[in-house]
Design an enzyme around this catalytic site. Structure first.
Site, short mmCIF file in Angstrom:
data_model
loop_
_atom_site.label_atom_id
_atom_site.label_comp_id
_atom_site.label_asym_id
_atom_site.label_seq_id
_atom_site.Cartn_x
_atom_site.Cartn_y
_atom_site.Cartn_z
N ARG A 87 0.83 -1.19 0.00
CA ARG A 87 0.00 0.00 0.00
C ARG A 87 0.87 1.25 0.00
NH1 ARG A 87 -1.85 0.85 4.37
NH2 ARG A 87 -1.14 -0.94 5.53
N TYR A 226 -1.51 -3.64 -6.94
CA TYR A 226 -1.26 -4.50 -5.78
C TYR A 226 -2.23 -4.31 -4.61
CZ TYR A 226 1.41 -7.53 -2.75
OH TYR A 226 1.80 -8.58 -1.96
N GLY A 228 -4.15 -3.74 -1.32
CA GLY A 228 -5.08 -2.72 -0.87
C GLY A 228 -5.16 -1.50 -1.79
N HIS A 255 -10.61 -2.48 11.57
CA HIS A 255 -9.51 -3.31 11.06
C HIS A 255 -9.27 -4.45 12.06
CE1 HIS A 255 -5.06 -3.23 9.51
NE2 HIS A 255 -5.79 -4.10 8.84
N SER A 277 -1.33 -3.44 10.29
CA SER A 277 -0.93 -4.33 9.21
C SER A 277 0.34 -5.09 9.58
CB SER A 277 -0.70 -3.54 7.94
OG SER A 277 -1.88 -2.88 7.58
N CYS A 279 0.79 -7.32 11.89
CA CYS A 279 1.02 -7.44 13.32
C CYS A 279 0.24 -8.58 13.96
CB CYS A 279 0.69 -6.12 14.02
SG CYS A 279 1.86 -4.82 13.63
N LYS A 281 -3.03 -10.27 12.93
CA LYS A 281 -4.47 -10.55 12.86
C LYS A 281 -4.75 -11.93 12.25
CE LYS A 281 -5.48 -6.89 10.54
NZ LYS A 281 -4.11 -6.37 10.58
N ASP A 302 -9.36 -9.86 8.99
CA ASP A 302 -8.81 -8.54 8.69
C ASP A 302 -9.79 -7.39 8.96
OD1 ASP A 302 -6.49 -7.10 7.65
OD2 ASP A 302 -7.71 -6.60 5.90
N ASN A 393 6.36 -8.36 2.25
CA ASN A 393 4.91 -8.18 2.13
C ASN A 393 4.33 -9.10 1.05
OD1 ASN A 393 2.41 -6.94 2.88
ND2 ASN A 393 2.52 -5.62 1.07
N SER A 394 4.99 -10.22 0.78
CA SER A 394 4.40 -11.18 -0.16
C SER A 394 3.15 -11.77 0.47
CB SER A 394 5.41 -12.26 -0.52
OG SER A 394 5.92 -12.89 0.63
N PHE A 520 1.65 -16.84 18.78
CA PHE A 520 0.91 -17.83 18.00
C PHE A 520 -0.06 -18.64 18.88
CE2 PHE A 520 4.88 -16.80 15.75
CZ PHE A 520 4.34 -16.27 14.58
P1 GTP Z 1 -2.13 -7.74 7.53
O1 GTP Z 1 -2.73 -8.84 6.74
O2 GTP Z 1 -1.08 -6.96 6.84
O3 GTP Z 1 -3.17 -6.80 8.09
O4 GTP Z 1 -1.31 -8.42 8.75
P2 GTP Z 1 -1.88 -9.28 9.96
O5 GTP Z 1 -2.24 -8.38 11.08
O6 GTP Z 1 -2.90 -10.23 9.50
O7 GTP Z 1 -0.56 -10.06 10.44
P3 GTP Z 1 -0.20 -11.61 10.27
O8 GTP Z 1 -1.05 -12.48 11.13
O9 GTP Z 1 -0.13 -11.94 8.85
O10 GTP Z 1 1.25 -11.61 10.90
C1 GTP Z 1 2.28 -10.77 10.39
C2 GTP Z 1 3.61 -11.31 10.78
O11 GTP Z 1 3.70 -11.38 12.21
C3 GTP Z 1 3.86 -12.71 10.26
O12 GTP Z 1 5.20 -12.80 9.83
C4 GTP Z 1 3.61 -13.59 11.46
O13 GTP Z 1 4.36 -14.78 11.42
C5 GTP Z 1 4.03 -12.69 12.63
N1 GTP Z 1 3.23 -13.00 13.85
C6 GTP Z 1 1.89 -13.17 13.90
N2 GTP Z 1 1.48 -13.49 15.17
C7 GTP Z 1 2.61 -13.50 15.92
C8 GTP Z 1 2.85 -13.76 17.31
O14 GTP Z 1 1.96 -14.05 18.11
N3 GTP Z 1 4.15 -13.67 17.72
C9 GTP Z 1 5.17 -13.34 16.85
N4 GTP Z 1 6.40 -13.27 17.34
N5 GTP Z 1 4.98 -13.12 15.54
C10 GTP Z 1 3.72 -13.18 15.08
C1 SPV Z 2 -2.78 -4.51 5.07
O1 SPV Z 2 -1.84 -3.84 4.67
O2 SPV Z 2 -3.34 -4.30 6.16
C2 SPV Z 2 -3.28 -5.64 4.26
C3 SPV Z 2 -2.76 -5.76 2.93
O3 SPV Z 2 -4.13 -6.40 4.68
S1 SPV Z 2 -3.55 -4.72 1.84
O4 SPV Z 2 -4.68 -5.44 1.25
O5 SPV Z 2 -2.56 -4.41 0.81
O6 SPV Z 2 -4.03 -3.54 2.49
MN MN Z 3 -3.78 -10.40 7.57
#
Ligand code: GTP
Ligand code: SPV
Ligand code: MN
Length: 615
Positions: A87, A226, A228, A255, A277, A279, A281, A302, A393-394, A520
């Site tokens: 984004r 790409y 968002g 969010h 993002s 972090c 979710k 999300d 961000n893949s 996790f």
């Molecule tokens: P967006 O889709 O961008 O909104 O991100 P998201 O909030 O869905 O984050 P996602 O669950 O994809 O996690 C992002 C990164 O943080 C990944 O590399 C995960 O492996 C890592 N991660 C997620 N949960 C944890 C956790 O509880 N502890 C740690 N250390 N890393 C985590």
């Molecule tokens: C985020 O950035 O919070 C995403 C990826 O979930 S995007 O769809 O690009 O916004």
């Molecule tokens: Mn996500």
């Protein structure tokens, strides 16, 4: 009534083409107007069918955008232009009629000026391309007040991705009759093709605009293909425009993930959690509890739309139908449900690496990287290459329904009643593993000062702490102060039975940089304490920032010795760190502007300062 009538020639009676597909006069005239301006070679009304998917993915394979993955059914690997990977927040605009309504956190341009500038970018922008018209519904089609969008795009990649991410196609065209309202979403990659000019695998433009016109419920996106920036149902509609709808109609577009938790005693709670993002979710939404007898089921990963039910509780709906998840860090140990979801196929992988046996790979998928890969830039890669094989961000794009942990009620038009809301960020210091807010106003305050280190989900520096209120900083469609007032006002609704609010931090680190908490699946231990607090059954210490569990109150059965030893540090509320934090909160609040920051929040900040001074 929807009729399968595609590949019509646009320069002969555009309106007639549209009539053949939908009887909606607003869509007809808008499609004609956009086609006139952007000059596509043809117009296709997407029906969302498998046949359409096959045709579009075959076209993407033929032009080199997609590489089929023999290792996964009906799945494709794709790399973007290296300058179109996330984004673009500095190119994202809220073009409200009054600048003051966009607020200090958004880029604002006068809507008339923005339309003038973008119109020139759009002029002829679809030459040589197909213009796709995608009708979609955010949330279950049977909802009491379904929210529709229509996206026009010149990208097959977007059309395919929207088929995964939204409820779209014939079922939606059938509902979009007469004067049904819809959000107008216009998208062009901004790469017109001259007669005979060959296409590139990832067309886009250097100049990018992601513009929102809140008053007219319109989105104009130009130059990026790409995530968002381009899948306009996601952040643009379901958060930026929907936050404005929510303000006007008395609900919340957030969010947030939505998770169903069932205890060994068979007690069920639904929770929502907002993290910025990248972090956590998606990972929390799919968690595999490490505590025996606990069951976690996914409702959304999300975005949550929350409305009051007749009983005064907040009911959350996942407006999406797919996951657009961060690939790196996703593995069978951290997120087995995500792995199973993508193994089922029907998925698109963007900017991951590609293996010699025709599969995808990213950092964290396996402990040992393969000896050889094609990286996200399309270049040869070995473990000695010294750069990540997958872009940080893949993403994988995959249907919700394939997720083994999906809750049966994920598609319930009534939504699910939320018992607790969690706000979290990525903070190496200061924020404890969990703290419970004293009440709604205090919870809104903690959310309003939520902060996190920036991640690769947005273009720009990574690892910089910034305030990210409610994890909505890049996704607010209006003034942040008014948004806080809207949150506070939830408590004034008659009979409101609001969820408890908690703040969490899975990312606190020791002085030597190691995570203090395993995260996790073990996060269920923290959620368990929070749910016990709802019933008043868990010990807590009252600290200046909220109720924090005593180490004994957290269920650490089976947790490794290493992490047990760190639990005190993970839970600590360090007054010195907080004094530092307060300075940064003061700065943040100062940017909001006195007249629009609600007094209740100013009072909360003053009360926090007092509690810290007395601690
Ligand atoms: P967006 O889709 O961008 O909104 O991100 P998201 O909030 O869905 O984050 P996602 O669950 O994809 O996690 C992002 C990164 O943080 C990944 O590399 C995960 O492996 C890592 N991660 C997620 N949960 C944890 C956790 O509880 N502890 C740690 N250390 N890393 C985590
Ligand atoms: C985020 O950035 O919070 C995403 C990826 O979930 S995007 O769809 O690009 O916004
Ligand atoms: Mn996500």
């Amino acid at each position: 009534m929807f009729r399968k009538e595609r590949f019509a020639v646009p320069d002969r009676s555009l309106a007639a083409v549209a009539t053949a597909t939908t009887g909606h006069p607003g869509i007809l005239s808008w499609v004609a107007e956009v086609a006139e301006l952007t000059a596509p070679e043809r117009i296709v009304y997407c029906d969302g069918s498998r046949e359409e998917w096959d045709r579009l993915t075959a076209a993407l394979v033929a032009k080199g955008t997609f590489v089929p993955l023999p290792a996964k059914p009906n799945s494709f690997w794709c790399v973007s232009d290296p300058d179109d990977v996330a984004r673009v927040e500095d190119r994202t605009f809220i073009c409200s009629e009054h600048e003051g309504d966009a607020g200090p956190t958004n880029n604002w341009v006068d809507p008339v000026d923005m339309r003038t500038v973008m119109t020139e970018h759009y002029r002829g922008a679809m030459a040589g391309r197909t213009m796709y018209v995608i009708a979609y519904c955010m949330g279950p089609l049977e909802a009491a007040e379904p929210k529709y969008g229509v996206q026009i795009t010149d990208s097959e990649y977007v059309a395919v991705s929207m088929q995964i991410m939204t409820r779209s196609g014939a079922q939606v065209w059938e509902k979009l009759t007469g004067d049904t309202e819809f959000v107008k979403c216009l998208h062009s990659v901004g790469a017109p093709l001259a007669e005979g000019q060959p296409d590139v695998a990832w067309p886009c433009d250097k100049t990018k605009y992601i513009a929102h016109f809140p008053e007219t419920r319109t989105i104009w996106s130009y130059g990026s293909g790409y995530g968002g920036n381009a899948l306009l149902g996601k952040k643009c509609f379901a958060l930026r425009i929907a936050s404005v709808l929510g303000r006007d109609e008395g609900w919340l577009a957030e969010h947030m993930l939505i998770l169903k938790l069932t205890s060994p005693q068979d007690k069920t709670h639904y929770i929502a959690a907002a993290f910025p993002s990248s972090c956590g979710k998606t990972n929390l939404a799919m968690l595999e509890p490490t505590l025996p007898g606990w069951k976690a089921e996914t409702v959304g990963d999300d975005i949550a739309w929350m409305r009051f039910g007749a009983d005064g509780r907040l009911y959350a709906v996942n407006p999406e139908a797919g996951f657009f998840g961060v690939a790196p860090g996703t593995g069978t140990k951290t997120n087995p449900n995500a792995i199973a979801t993508i193994e089922a196929g029907n998925s698109v992988f963007t900017n991951t690496a590609f293996t010699d046996d025709g599969d995808v790979w990213w950092e964290g998928l396996t402990e040992q990287p393969p000896a050889h890969l094609i990286d996200w830039r399309g270049e040869e890669w070995t473990p000695e290459s010294g750069s990540p094989a997958a872009h940080p961000n893949s993403r994988y794009c995959t249907p919700v329904e394939q997720c083994p942990s999906v809750a049966p009620e994920w598609n319930d038009p009534r939504g699910v009643p939320i018992s607790a809301i969690f706000f979290g960020g990525r903070r190496a210091t200061t924020i404890p593993l969990i703290a419970e807010s004293f009440d709604w106003a205090h919870g809104v305050f903690t959310a309003s000062v939520l902060s996190s280190e920036t991640t690769a989900a947005a273009a720009g520096a990574v690892g910089v702490v910034r305030r990210d209120p409610m994890a909505m900083l890049p996704f607010l469609g209006y003034h942040v102060g008014d948004y806080f007032a809207h949150w506070l006002a939830m408590a004034e609704r008659e009979g409101a039975q609001l969820p408890k609010i908690f703040q969490v931090n899975w990312f606190r680190r020791s002085a030597d940089g190691k995570f203090l908490w395993p995260g996790f699946g073990d996060n269920v231990r923290v959620l368990k304490w929070a749910l016990e607090r709802l019933d008043g059954n868990a010990e807590a210490e009252r600290t200046p920032i909220g109720f924090v569990p005593t180490a004994a109150a957290l269920d650490l059965d089976g947790l490794g010795e290493g992490y047990r030893a760190l639990i005190g540090a993970a839970l600590a509320v360090d007054v010195d760190e907080w004094v530092h934090e307060i300075a940064s909160i003061d700065e943040w609040y100062a940017t909001i502007g006195g007249n629009r920051l609600p007094d209740a929040l100013r009072a909360e900040l003053a009360a926090l300062k007092l509690r810290l001074a007395e601690a």
